[in-house]
Structure formats: structure tokens, C-alpha cells
Scaffold this motif. Structure first.
Motif, mmCIF file in Angstrom:
data_model
loop_
_atom_site.group_PDB
_atom_site.id
_atom_site.type_symbol
_atom_site.label_atom_id
_atom_site.label_comp_id
_atom_site.label_asym_id
_atom_site.label_seq_id
_atom_site.Cartn_x
_atom_site.Cartn_y
_atom_site.Cartn_z
ATOM 1 N N TRP A 178 0.832 -1.205 0.000
ATOM 2 C CA TRP A 178 0.000 0.000 0.000
ATOM 3 C C TRP A 178 0.868 1.258 0.000
ATOM 4 N N GLN A 212 -11.736 5.081 6.668
ATOM 5 C CA GLN A 212 -11.425 6.013 5.584
ATOM 6 C C GLN A 212 -11.012 7.376 6.127
ATOM 7 N N GLU A 223 -7.781 9.032 3.035
ATOM 8 C CA GLU A 223 -7.758 8.726 1.599
ATOM 9 C C GLU A 223 -9.180 8.704 1.053
ATOM 10 N N TRP A 233 -11.449 5.441 0.019
ATOM 11 C CA TRP A 233 -10.644 4.364 0.586
ATOM 12 C C TRP A 233 -11.436 3.078 0.797
ATOM 13 N N ARG A 274 -11.594 1.285 -2.438
ATOM 14 C CA ARG A 274 -10.253 0.892 -2.873
ATOM 15 C C ARG A 274 -9.738 -0.289 -2.054
#
Length: 224
Positions: free
Chosen positions: A79, A133, A138, A141, A144
């Protein structure tokens, strides 16, 4: 295989428009230890299985089947490359940051001995939420993280004891089914057609995942 760091969080209030006033323990930081690991009690009542660690929303977090959360350092490293930022141990809200352990590839019901006394059993993958998140900062998130499909593992405490950073992790039991944390996660998030495979994990499977699988099978077999 070892515990790279043992991480705990303290309660803090979130300052974000979508979660204003929300209290969370997701901001976990490495500690020296040793810390006691023990079964915390049922979901909705019990909190973290790690002494000194805060679980503020016991309705959705903590309890016997989510007593400890583990993330592989290798996943954090991947990541880091993708996000272009440093991700310290504990940043995903994990209690255990491991090295050399295929956490998301672990089978439901797999048992790990950590140090001399503690035995933990894999129950499920971690479902991301808005709090996660906001904590990471992000946008998008949750989606993702879900697409990535490497959620880390929740574990229940089979045998209590003390652990510390640097303790070895030994797989002492690996079930003969093929239901991994990653497969379970995909089944309950993006690929419900995988749900009928989950009961093969037996009683080790997180009860919520078992109920979802049973409901799916009943519906598609003409049940109510």
C-alpha cells in the motif's frame, strides 16, 4: 514468522464533518509490551482482546470473534508503494503487525501460536468502514481497500497469555478446507456467489458470515 509490532489505541474524538463527535480507538500505536491477550466477551459487550486497547463501538467491533486484528507488514508495504506515503505499523487499526505471515491467505479456523502461550484462531476478514477512511485520510478508501481484497484477519482467543513485539508466530493447525480470509471477504463484499463455499469452514467461521451464507443458500434454493 513473527509479530513485528504490538499496537494499541486510546479513545479519541473524531473531528470530521461526517463523524463529528464520534469516539474511536482506531489510531493504534506500537507498544513494547508484554501485553495480555484474552477473550473479551461477546460482541456488543466485550471489547478488545488486547489489554490496554480501546474499542469504542462495541456494536460493530470487538467481542470474541473479533478479539484481535492482524495485518501483514508486507501488505502495508504494498500500500505504501501504491499510495506514495509512509504507513507505520498500526495505521490500519491492527493490533498485530506481522512479518512473514500470509494473513489474508490464512484459512478460516487456522490457529497461530504466538510466543509461549497464546493461541489465536482466524475467523474473518476486516470489513472497511467510513471511520477507517477518515482515519487514513484517503478519498474513496473503502472501495479501494475492498477491491484490493487483502483485508487482514480477525482472530478469536483460544488460549490466553502474554505476547510482545518480536514473538514468533507458528501455525499449529491448518484446516483442510479452502476457505481463506480473502475468499470469505470477497464473498461478503463483492462476490456473493462465493457465499455457498463459506460453511465448509465450520464453527470457526464468524457467525455473521455464516448467517449471510445460510440466507443466500436458502434464497437460491427456493427457501424463504
Amino acid at each position: 514468522m513473527k509479530v513485528l509490532s504490538l499496537n494499541v489505541g486510546r479513545p479519541r474524538t473524531v473531528d470530521h464533518r461526517d463523524l463529528r463527535g464520534h469516539v474511536t480507538g482506531i489510531d493504534k500505536r506500537p507498544v513494547e509490551g508484554p501485553l495480555r491477550i484474552s477473550a473479551p466477551g461477546t460482541e456488543g459487550v466485550g471489547a478488545s482482546g488486547v489489554a490496554g486497547d480501546a474499542v469504542c463501538n462495541t456494536e460493530h467491533h470487538g467481542g470474541e470473534d473479533q478479539a484481535v486484528y492482524a495485518v501483514a507488514r508486507e501488505d502495508l508495504d504494498a500500500w505504501e508503494q501504491e499510495l506514495g506515503r509512509t504507513l507505520p505499523n498500526g495505521v490500519f487499526g491492527e493490533n498485530l503487525t506481522t512479518e512473514g505471515v500470509d494473513v489474508s491467505g490464512a484459512r478460516i479456523g487456522e490457529r497461530w501460536r504466538i510466543g509461549a502461550d497464546v493461541i489465536l484462531e482466524v475467523t474473518s476478514g476486516r470489513i472497511p468502514c467510513l471511520n477507517f477512511q477518515v482515519h487514513l485520510g484517503e478519498r474513496g478508501w473503502v472501495k479501494r481497500f475492498t477491491r484490493k481484497g487483502s483485508p487482514g484477519a480477525y482472530l478469536r482467543v483460544v488460549e490466553a497469555g502474554e505476547i510482545r513485539a518480536g514473538d514468533p508466530v507458528e501455525i499449529v493447525h491448518r484446516p483442510d478446507h479452502e476457505v481463506t480470509v480473502a475468499l470469505q471477504f470477497r464473498a461478503v463484499t463483492t462476490e456473493p456467489e462465493l457465499l455457498p463455499q463459506l460453511p465448509a469452514a465450520g464453527d470457526a467461521l464468524h457467525p455473521e458470515a455464516r448467517k449471510r451464507a445460510e440466507k443466500y443458500v436458502a434464497k437460491h434454493n427456493g427457501g424463504v
